[in-house]
Design an enzyme around this catalytic site. Sequence first.
Site, PDB file in Angstrom:
ATOM      1  N   TYR A 143       0.819  -1.215   0.000  1.00 53.72           N
ATOM      2  CA  TYR A 143       0.000   0.000   0.000  1.00 53.72           C
ATOM      3  C   TYR A 143       0.855   1.270   0.000  1.00 53.72           C
ATOM      4  CZ  TYR A 143      -4.369  -2.464   0.959  1.00 53.72           C
ATOM      5  OH  TYR A 143      -5.465  -3.275   0.879  1.00 53.72           O
ATOM      6  N   LYS A 186       2.690 -14.185   5.539  1.00 46.97           N
ATOM      7  CA  LYS A 186       2.949 -15.154   4.467  1.00 46.97           C
ATOM      8  C   LYS A 186       4.471 -15.315   4.378  1.00 46.97           C
ATOM      9  CE  LYS A 186       1.584 -17.766   1.026  1.00 46.97           C
ATOM     10  NZ  LYS A 186       0.998 -19.090   1.311  1.00 46.97           N
ATOM     11  N   ASP A 204      -2.802 -18.084   4.442  1.00 50.90           N
ATOM     12  CA  ASP A 204      -3.842 -18.943   3.846  1.00 50.90           C
ATOM     13  C   ASP A 204      -4.507 -19.810   4.914  1.00 50.90           C
ATOM     14  OD1 ASP A 204      -1.130 -19.458   3.579  1.00 50.90           O
ATOM     15  OD2 ASP A 204      -1.347 -20.956   2.007  1.00 50.90           O
ATOM     16  N   ASP A 217      -6.271  -6.301   5.447  1.00 49.31           N
ATOM     17  CA  ASP A 217      -7.432  -5.866   4.665  1.00 49.31           C
ATOM     18  C   ASP A 217      -8.272  -7.086   4.258  1.00 49.31           C
ATOM     19  OD1 ASP A 217      -9.006  -3.957   3.578  1.00 49.31           O
ATOM     20  OD2 ASP A 217      -7.782  -3.590   1.813  1.00 49.31           O
TER      21      ASP A 217
END
Length: 401
Positions: free
Chosen positions: A148, A215, A269, A293
């Site tokens: 972002y 991740k 995930d 988000d």
Amino acid sequence: MALIQYDNGNITVPDDLELPYIEGDGIGPDITRATLKVLDAAVKKTYGGRRSVKWIKLDAGEESFAKLGNYIPDWTVEAIKLHRVAIKGPLTTPVGKGIRSINVMMRQTFGLYANVRPVKFFPGLPSPLKAPENVNITIVRENTEDVYAGIEFEKGSDGANGIIKMMKSDFKIDIGSDAGIGIKVITESASKRIMKYAIKYAIAHKKNRITIMHKGNIMKFTEGAFMNWCYEVAREELGASLMDEQELHEKYEGKVPEGRILVNDRIADNMLQQIITRPEDYSIIVAPNLNGDYVSDAIAAEVGGLGVAPGGNIGEGHAIFEAVHGSAPKYANKNIANPTSMILAGAMMFSHIGWKEAHDAIYAAVEKTMKDGSLTQDLARVLGSHALGTSEFADAVVKNI
Ligand code: NAP
């Protein structure tokens, strides 16, 4: 002018407060009108005239562009700087073209590094889960960096070509010449700052589980490093009260004992399936910007959807509160949209400035309204019940305050 003062972490709030608001685009004007009505009623009822809010409308978004040729004029930024706390409706950001996000710009301008999104089930709401009452999760999302940060270069641009050339000459890495390039930035300082905030939040709200979502198996030096830095802060800040999962299961049969805080982590995930299969195991999720988000919209869907998920963007000395959702343009000016997210964001704003009684009154009234079956179309359509319009729903909440 009755302004909030901020000094070294201490906030002083006048009883005759002035607060700025941005209506926003799409459904923004509808839900803002409904929200201010509820917030006014809560202040009136809880403080009986001892406290009041004078609302100041600020220019921003599509209406501002049409009127002034500017999506966010300088005086809007200055007014938020001066007033320190504001509430806003959603602002539209075009996809794949056009202006960069004003929302992201404001978060960066005011250093609003923590995006706090509490998601809680209200009885009476439709849910795809069997036991939605187990959902009570607050997402603490890093709000200033990650992908972002806005460092992106279009395919064929000087920036993209320059990076492709440099990667080849300096690192022997071949990126296709037709690539658009984005840069993911995760710093040690911002990662540690958000984890400190999550710990402070956990202690203040009596929550005893913090899960780091990342991740890091794939993005080792950004998301993996985020996880490591968060654990480092947890060890420093929590000391003996920190506990890990091994201790939790071997000694305490999965129940966090009094005075301890569990800090664990989940790969992104897996996190997204765990919030569906065992939401009761999660209380605070601390995450980099993009993960935060994604996961907050997914959790909101478990308790009725985006229409009921509030958020606060909080920094050192400034804070802006808003709904988690966007401007949902197809519902603009139809008196259809659910204003609950923004109403609850207003409650969060009152809690932030120490007006806890007004916060509690709003939450209790929203809970009662929903339990009574008074719902807007996003929720009523799932239950097959009669839907209230945006303003009628706000009136029902006001009645219950
Ligand atoms: P969105 O505006 O959040 O809407 C997605 C869908 O969620 C809607 O079509 C609707 O679902 C449901 N929804 C959202 N808010 C609702 C409400 N208050 N009441 C009832 N239903 C609601 O997401 P988007 O379509 O992806 O984004 C639209 C624009 O908003 C984009 O320009 C985006 O950049 C911007 N945005 C702004 C912010 C912000 O200002 N902070 C945040 C996110 C997105 P159904 O179609 O199923 O009825």
